[in-house]
Design an enzyme around this catalytic site. Structure first.
Site, PDB file in Angstrom:
ATOM      1  N   LYS A 119       6.259  -6.862 -50.943  1.00 14.85           N
ATOM      2  CA  LYS A 119       7.319  -5.865 -51.619  1.00 14.85           C
ATOM      3  C   LYS A 119       6.572  -4.822 -52.200  1.00 14.85           C
ATOM      4  CE  LYS A 119       9.558  -8.883 -53.789  1.00 14.85           C
ATOM      5  NZ  LYS A 119      10.300  -9.689 -54.872  1.00 14.85           N
ATOM      6  N   LYS A 200      16.693 -25.931 -40.264  1.00 13.79           N
ATOM      7  CA  LYS A 200      16.601 -26.597 -41.468  1.00 13.79           C
ATOM      8  C   LYS A 200      17.723 -26.476 -42.474  1.00 13.79           C
ATOM      9  CE  LYS A 200      13.240 -29.139 -43.851  1.00 13.79           C
ATOM     10  NZ  LYS A 200      12.893 -29.302 -45.414  1.00 13.79           N
ATOM     11  N   LYS A 203      18.466 -25.074 -49.506  1.00 14.94           N
ATOM     12  CA  LYS A 203      19.189 -24.428 -50.286  1.00 14.94           C
ATOM     13  C   LYS A 203      18.824 -22.867 -50.234  1.00 14.94           C
ATOM     14  CE  LYS A 203      19.918 -24.490 -55.207  1.00 14.94           C
ATOM     15  NZ  LYS A 203      18.720 -24.112 -56.256  1.00 14.94           N
TER      16      LYS A 203
END
Ligand code: TRP
Length: 331
Positions: A119, A200, A203
């Site tokens: 970034k 997979k 979260k």
């Protein structure tokens, strides 16, 4: 004497069926043969969770999940990490034997650094010392209870190897076995539960089926499973579909054969397959969900169970710290 199995779950959010099959179920299987010590890694969660109400809730959620899934607190020592101050004393001692270079190589830290670099941010932006030293605290969690085996997912194996390195260098320094060197146990077959999008279940991908969603929400989530555009009539390869991979986790062998047959024969659309999947998932999860709801309805009783577990755990932890202090000359 029975060998010791230990594992912890970080209370960072809603649990999903990937957690159940990847972590909770295999750990409870091991608890049948081993002396088990299972805990809620609440100080580990503090690294990322700064909202007190939320953290307070997720700690109870994970605890209730263990119990609803069948953990027997009479047989398993079951506690919160934060109730065992000796863990943090041991962490300080382990720090003295942990090279900074070892921490630099930890996957989670390296991934955070890489993300910053990509970034164009400062290398260490947003990285706290809790994240950087995470493997030392985890090593203390494990080593303090003289653990022989640690059931974990593949992503945690490096942490166990670091715990081994740290324990070995301490034993080498004092020329005696001060600390037990733990082994990872990875459940190869249980490790991958596909998510709604076929990757997979995780979260961080936002593709999870939550463990304790009410029936209606559960059904809605299952209907969101991503499928291809094969028409109803066309025969389908069951191995090719995450609906079937998920179905296998919940259905009996004869049900699996029957559904595979219907896929191959053609004439069954994805919507119908999802209904069938919902039926078996709901059948398996309903009793766990009911127990979970009942446990969450009485938090003081839950806290009492955790507190009783901590009382059993602390003398074991204190003995390890004492042994180490003696070996180190701080006695
Ligand atoms: N790091 C583990 C995870 O993120 C949780 C954890 C903390 C743990 N301490 C542990 C697991 C000790 C096993 C043993 O899933």
């Amino acid at each position: 004497m029975k060998k010791i199995s230990l594992t912890g779950i970080k209370p960072t959010g809603d649990l999903h069926i990937g957690n159940y099959f990847g972590a909770i179920k295999p750990a409870l299987e091991l608890a049948k043969e081993y002396d088990a010590r299972y805990f809620i890694a609440d100080y580990h969660a503090l690294n990322t969770m700064k909202n007190p109400a939320e953290l307070n809730f997720t700690i109870r959620q994970v605890a209730a999940c263990w119990l609803a899934s069948g953990l027997d607190p009479e047989k398993v020592i079951f506690y919160r990490q934060s109730s065992i101050p000796e863990v943090f004393e041991l962490t300080t001692m382990l720090m003295a034997f942990t090279s900074k270079g070892l921490m630099n190589r930890a996957h989670a830290y390296k991934a955070a650094v890489q993300e910053n670099n990509e970034k164009g941010d400062d290398t260490d932006a947003g990285i706290n010392m809790g994240l950087f030293t995470y493997p030392v605290l985890m090593a203390a969690d494990i080593i303090i209870f003289d653990s022989d085996v640690v059931p974990v997912g593949k992503d945690q194996v490096q942490h166990i190897e670091m715990a081994q390195d740290i324990a070995q260098s301490i034993n080498a320094n004092y020329k005696q076995q001060v600390l037990k060197v733990p082994q990872a146990v990875v459940q190869e077959n249980a490790a991958v539960v596909p998510g709604l999008d076929g990757r997979k279940m995780s979260k961080s991908y936002g593709n999870v089926i939550p463990l304790f969603a009410p029936e209606k929400a559960l059904r809605k989530t299952i209907m969101r499973i991503v499928t291809n555009s094969q028409p109803v009539e066309e025969p389908k390869d069951p191995q090719d579909s995450q609906i079937f991979q998920l179905y296998k986790l919940f259905a009996q062998a004869d049900e699996q054969d029957a559904l595979a047959g219907r896929y191959r024969a053609g004439g069954m659309g994805w919507g119908e397959a999802k209904e069938e999947l919902f039926r078996v998932i709901n059948r398996s999860l309903s009793p766990i969900r009911e127990r979970y709801d009942a446990i969450m309805a009485d938090i003081p009783a839950l806290d009492k169970i955790l507190e009783q577990g901590a009382q059993k755990a602390r003398p074991i932890a204190a003995a390890t710290v004492k042994r180490f202090r003696k070996a180190a000359g701080i006695d």
